[in-house]
Design an enzyme around this catalytic site. Structure first.
Site, PDB file in Angstrom:
ATOM      1  CB  SER A   1      46.898  46.711  40.593  1.00 36.64           C
ATOM      2  OG  SER A   1      46.135  46.372  41.712  1.00 36.64           O
TER       3      SER A   1
ATOM      4  CG  ASP B   1      42.097  48.606  46.287  1.00 34.99           C
ATOM      5  OD1 ASP B   1      41.482  48.629  47.365  1.00 34.99           O
ATOM      6  OD2 ASP B   1      43.169  48.001  46.126  1.00 34.99           O
TER       7      ASP B   1
HETATM    8  O1  PMV Z   1      45.924  44.430  48.788  1.00 28.84           O
HETATM    9  P1  PMV Z   1      45.001  45.361  48.086  1.00 28.84           P
HETATM   10  O2  PMV Z   1      45.454  46.784  48.111  1.00 28.84           O
HETATM   11  O3  PMV Z   1      44.680  44.895  46.700  1.00 28.84           O
HETATM   12  O4  PMV Z   1      43.614  45.343  48.906  1.00 28.84           O
HETATM   13  C1  PMV Z   1      42.857  44.142  49.002  1.00 28.84           C
HETATM   14  C2  PMV Z   1      41.654  44.369  49.851  1.00 28.84           C
HETATM   15  C3  PMV Z   1      40.724  43.165  49.967  1.00 28.84           C
HETATM   16  O5  PMV Z   1      39.625  43.555  50.773  1.00 28.84           O
HETATM   17  C4  PMV Z   1      41.423  41.988  50.618  1.00 28.84           C
HETATM   18  C5  PMV Z   1      40.214  42.715  48.596  1.00 28.84           C
HETATM   19  C6  PMV Z   1      39.324  43.748  47.927  1.00 28.84           C
HETATM   20  O6  PMV Z   1      39.268  43.708  46.679  1.00 28.84           O
HETATM   21  O7  PMV Z   1      38.657  44.549  48.602  1.00 28.84           O
END
Ligand code: PMV
Length: 298
Positions: free
Chosen positions: A92, A135
């Site tokens: 995303s 991300d």
């Molecule tokens: O699952 P993903 O790729 O959206 O990664 C989430 C990572 C977390 O640390 C759980 C949440 C975040 O926004 O950092």
């Protein structure tokens, strides 16, 4: 009409704890989302998930936010992504960043990359509630990044094998679940976040030293701590143990967990064995590499 692409990512260390301000190391990987934007009289969004705003909350929010910066009637947005959805690989964020960068150019908004990353973060926060900027930032700048500082580290000179359980999970739900656990047992959970942060700090030194066997060993420790936060699952464990048994340097889940993907660090000699091991227990293996290329015009 313009096309931008942006990469997905894996977490070497630090998911979940990074939401509470602990350090984390994330790496852009060579799987990309491509987004084409064309001026249009209304908003039309199309991807392999289907058509329409409801199926694409991140893109809809990105268009809405861009609309606050410049006036436009609409846009035709076409998404083509190699990154599995809802699997911990930042699909995303990659789609959001590529969309914002393409809108930025198509409508002459003139935002810097830094601003695109910030806007991307606000899109993620609005759509999924609590989120860290990891991300969106890593997808924008590429490479190996220490968060929350945003410092680029040395590129990893080793192989990455991702194993997808095929079980979709919701980052929003898992982040809420971990928060609820922390609220019930702050004295127990807060030190676990802190230990995860310490793994990322130690990881920073090991990345600079190119000590991949120590990085792998600490990835395994990180996996244990993620299990203790309740974000593991049987499907992930099956793939993780298969990859470890096949000689990976270290293996852990990546992203929110509860399904989605695991990531194995490996030397070249073991890649094929790890790939077969993951597939022999029902996972989908993806051989990839770290990429230094963040968002870019195609
Ligand atoms: O699952 P993903 O790729 O959206 O990664 C989430 C990572 C977390 O640390 C759980 C949440 C975040 O926004 O950092």
């Amino acid at each position: 009409m313009v096309t931008y692409s942006a990469p997905g990512k894996i977490f070497l260390f630090g998911e979940h704890a990074v939401v509470y301000g602990e350090p984390a190391i994330a790496c852009a990987i060579d799987l990309r989302a491509r987004v084409t934007v064309q001026k249009h009289s209304e908003v039309l969004i199309t991807s392999e998930l289907g058509k329409g705003k409801d199926k694409h909350p991140y893109v809809s929010k990105a268009i809405e936010k861009m609309g606050e910066l410049t006036r436009f009637d609409g846009a035709r947005v076409t998404i083509d992504s190699e990154i599995p959805v809802s699997s911990g690989l930042g699909s995303s964020a990659a789609v959001t960043i590529a969309t914002l960068a393409a809108l930025n150019e198509e409508f002459g908004v003139g935002l810097s990359k830094e601003k695109v990353a910030k806007l991307g973060y606000s899109v993620e926060k609005d759509v999924q509630g609590a989120a860290s900027p990891t991300d969106t930032y890593v997808s924008t700048i590429g490479g190996v990044v220490l968060m929350p500082d945003g410092n680029r580290l040395r590129n990893l000179d080793c192989e990455i094998v991702v194993g997808n359980t095929g079980k979709i999970s919701s980052t929003k739900t898992l982040v809420q679940q971990v928060r609820a656990l922390r609220d019930r047992y702050p004295g127990v959970i807060q030190p676990i976040f802190h230990s995860i942060g310490n793994l990322a700090k130690k990881g920073e030194i090991l990345v600079e030293k190119e000590d991949y066997s120590a990085i792998g060993e600490l990835m395994n420790v990180n996996q244990g701590l993620l299990e203790s936060l309740g974000v593991g699952c049987a499907e992930l464990s099956t793939l993780i143990y298969a990859a470890r048994g096949a000689g990976a340097l270290g293996v852990k889940l990546t992203g929110a967990g509860g399904g989605g993907c695991m990531v194995a660090l490996a030397d070249k000699a073991h890649v094929e064995r790890i790939t077969s091991a993951i597939e022999s227990v029902g996972g989908v293996a993806i051989k990839t590499k770290i990429t230094e290329i963040g968002v870019r015009r195609e």
